[in-house]
Scaffold this active site. Structure first.
Site, mmCIF file in Angstrom:
data_model
loop_
_atom_site.group_PDB
_atom_site.id
_atom_site.type_symbol
_atom_site.label_atom_id
_atom_site.label_comp_id
_atom_site.label_asym_id
_atom_site.label_seq_id
_atom_site.Cartn_x
_atom_site.Cartn_y
_atom_site.Cartn_z
ATOM 1 N N HIS A 128 6.640 8.113 -2.767
ATOM 2 C CA HIS A 128 6.341 9.285 -3.278
ATOM 3 C C HIS A 128 7.459 9.442 -4.417
ATOM 4 O O HIS A 128 7.339 10.226 -5.556
ATOM 5 C CB HIS A 128 6.403 10.497 -2.078
ATOM 6 C CG HIS A 128 4.822 10.336 -1.641
ATOM 7 N ND1 HIS A 128 3.639 10.540 -2.303
ATOM 8 C CD2 HIS A 128 4.737 10.325 -0.337
ATOM 9 C CE1 HIS A 128 2.777 10.717 -1.277
ATOM 10 N NE2 HIS A 128 3.309 10.338 -0.213
ATOM 11 N N HIS A 173 6.738 4.625 2.500
ATOM 12 C CA HIS A 173 5.775 5.185 2.013
ATOM 13 C C HIS A 173 6.382 6.479 1.452
ATOM 14 O O HIS A 173 6.086 6.804 0.331
ATOM 15 C CB HIS A 173 4.719 5.669 3.191
ATOM 16 C CG HIS A 173 3.769 6.605 2.582
ATOM 17 N ND1 HIS A 173 2.513 6.576 2.210
ATOM 18 C CD2 HIS A 173 3.752 7.966 2.844
ATOM 19 C CE1 HIS A 173 2.006 7.667 1.833
ATOM 20 N NE2 HIS A 173 2.832 8.688 2.347
ATOM 21 N N GLU A 174 7.382 7.116 2.098
ATOM 22 C CA GLU A 174 7.959 8.248 1.819
ATOM 23 C C GLU A 174 8.566 8.058 0.581
ATOM 24 O O GLU A 174 8.733 9.066 -0.591
ATOM 25 C CB GLU A 174 8.637 9.002 2.683
ATOM 26 C CG GLU A 174 8.117 9.647 4.073
ATOM 27 C CD GLU A 174 6.718 10.515 3.897
ATOM 28 O OE1 GLU A 174 6.972 11.075 2.658
ATOM 29 O OE2 GLU A 174 5.711 10.450 4.552
ATOM 30 N N GLU A 211 -1.355 9.839 -2.143
ATOM 31 C CA GLU A 211 -1.086 8.870 -0.714
ATOM 32 C C GLU A 211 -1.232 7.446 -0.981
ATOM 33 O O GLU A 211 -0.623 6.648 -0.343
ATOM 34 C CB GLU A 211 -1.900 9.586 0.462
ATOM 35 C CG GLU A 211 -1.527 11.093 0.788
ATOM 36 C CD GLU A 211 -0.154 11.471 1.000
ATOM 37 O OE1 GLU A 211 0.448 10.400 1.743
ATOM 38 O OE2 GLU A 211 0.644 12.167 0.709
#
Length: 439
Positions: A309, A305-306, A358
């Site tokens: 970004h 997930h990070e 997100e």
């Protein structure tokens, strides 16, 4: 007395002679007499102005400005209308914009600059094919990421686990799997031919799909009723629509900001349930996260997930959005009180934007962990657990927080469309067929 008579006779003769001689310049005589006759009734400046006016108007063939020093440069201060009436010429920006030609030039030039800046800085996000405006250069973004990384290392000095620490080695290996999957996904722009994502034949090769994840979450058959499909901010339909439009336009994802990155992974010994990825490939994981998420697939889900970004350049996009939000707020301050403007800006601009970013990182991260060989069906459970660990996992968080609630993120990821695509990647990788270009 003889001298007196002689002087009187001489003076009389001089007056007689002076009266007979005509002046060479009658204009000067006229101006002089005008000055003498009116000097008692008007001030000196008016008299002198009258003289200068008569001097200029009575001399044939002589221009007005040639002999009048007080009208030199008057064209810059006055203008004459078609009726020969003089008007004061306004100066400054207000006077400049009163000219329609100036206004037209300003509008044309300003529009051209705005159009050039906007379309010259549009980029396409990998996978979602979403177009977004980025005003921050890649070099500046990388410098900001490296600067923050150095500040963080200085702030946590003495708390960073050494590279040979078991937890550090474990996190580095998981992060390396995600990075390798990212590089495979960017090798070529291979998109799914079926906009319904994976085909049914691919799913039949191995049991299980998104529905089993929903069953594990205890929400099978309740997803549609638990959240509104019309809520675009918390709906994943925008991803499908964006991908479809991107394919129709032939949009190519911008991935040059991911070329040649010096990836670094640090594990910080702090009881903080958090992890992040700074621009430039700087990944930081806190040991507080490792205490709650112990399996490799759970840690991979959060790291993926990070990294998502960083793939979508959300940091640079956030800086650009905040710039526009600030300009809009300054304009609204002229009509509404600052408290109302700040509240409305947060509720309708900043928070929805953050929640959408997100969601986008969740989607990209899901594909990354699947390509890295981690089961994507675990991801929804991870986000649900994360919401419970961090607290505040309520429906209000879906509208009043920068992150959707863990429950909402789990429901979105568990839907068949995105989950089927991730499962197809995962099964191909597990069977020894590496998939390239899925981003």
């Amino acid at each position: 007395m003889s001298w007196y008579r002689r002087g009187k006779i001489t003076f009389a003769a001089f007056r007689s002679l002076a009266s007979r001689v005509k002046p060479k310049n009658p204009i000067l005589q006229s101006g002089y007499s005008n000055l003498c006759s009116k000097g008692a009734t008007i001030n000196g400046s008016s008299s002198f102005s009258s003289i200068s006016h008569r001097l200029v108007t009575r001399v044939p063939g002589v221009t007005r400005n040639a002999h009048n020093p007080f009208v030199v440069g008057s064209k810059r201060s006055y203008y004459v209308d078609p009726r020969n009436v003089q008007h004061f010429r306004p100066r400054g920006p207000k006077g400049w914009f009163q000219n329609p030609r100036h206004v037209f030039i300003a509008v044309v030039v300003g529009s051209g600059v705005l159009i050039t800046v906007y379309f010259g800085n549009l980029e396409t996000v990998p996978y979602t094919k979403r177009s977004h405006l980025i005003l921050l250069s890649r070099a500046m973004e990388m410098k900001l990421g490296e600067s923050q990384f150095e500040q963080m290392k200085a702030g946590f000095k003495g708390k960073i686990l050494p590279a040979i620490h078991p937890e550090s080695v474990r996190v580095r290996m998981i992060a390396q799997d995600i990075i390798d999957a990212l590089q495979r996904g960017l090798r070529k722009d291979m998109v799914w031919s079926d906009m319904g994502y994976a085909s049914e034949h691919a799913m039949a090769s191995e049991g299980g799909d998104g529905s089993e994840v929903l069953s594990a979450l205890g929400s099978e058959g309740k997803v549609e009723g638990s959240w509104s499909r019309e809520d675009e901010i918390l709906d994943d339909r925008w991803v499908q629509q964006s991908r479809r439009k991107g394919q129709e336009k032939g949009s190519q994802p911008d991935t040059s900001h991911l070329d040649g990155l010096n990836w670094e992974v640090l594990v910080v010994n702090e009881p903080v349930v958090n992890a992040f990825c700074l621009p430039g490939g700087k990944i930081v994981v806190f040991t507080g996260l490792l205490e709650h998420f112990k399996s490799d697939v759970e840690i991979a889900t959060i790291i993926g997930h990070e990294v998502g970004h960083a793939v979508a350049r959300h940091s640079a996009e956030g800086i650009t959005k905040n710039l526009w939000f600030a300009i809009l707020q300054v304009v609204l301050y002229q009509f509404v009180t600052p408290d109302i403007v700040n509240t409305m800006s947060a509720l309708f601009l900043r928070l929805p934007f953050s929640r959408r970013m997100e969601m986008e990182a969740d989607y990209i991260g899901l594909l990354l962990i699947a390509s890295a060989g981690y089961d994507p069906r675990v991801a929804p459970k991870v986000y649900e657990k994360l919401g419970k660990v961090t607290g505040g996992d309520s429906s209000a968080q879906d509208y009043l927080s920068t992150h959707p609630s863990g429950r909402k993120r789990a429901e979105l990821l568990a839907q068949a469309k995105i989950m089927e695509e991730a499962l197809t990647l995962y099964r191909d990788v597990r069977s020894g067929r590496g998939v390239e270009g899925f981003l």
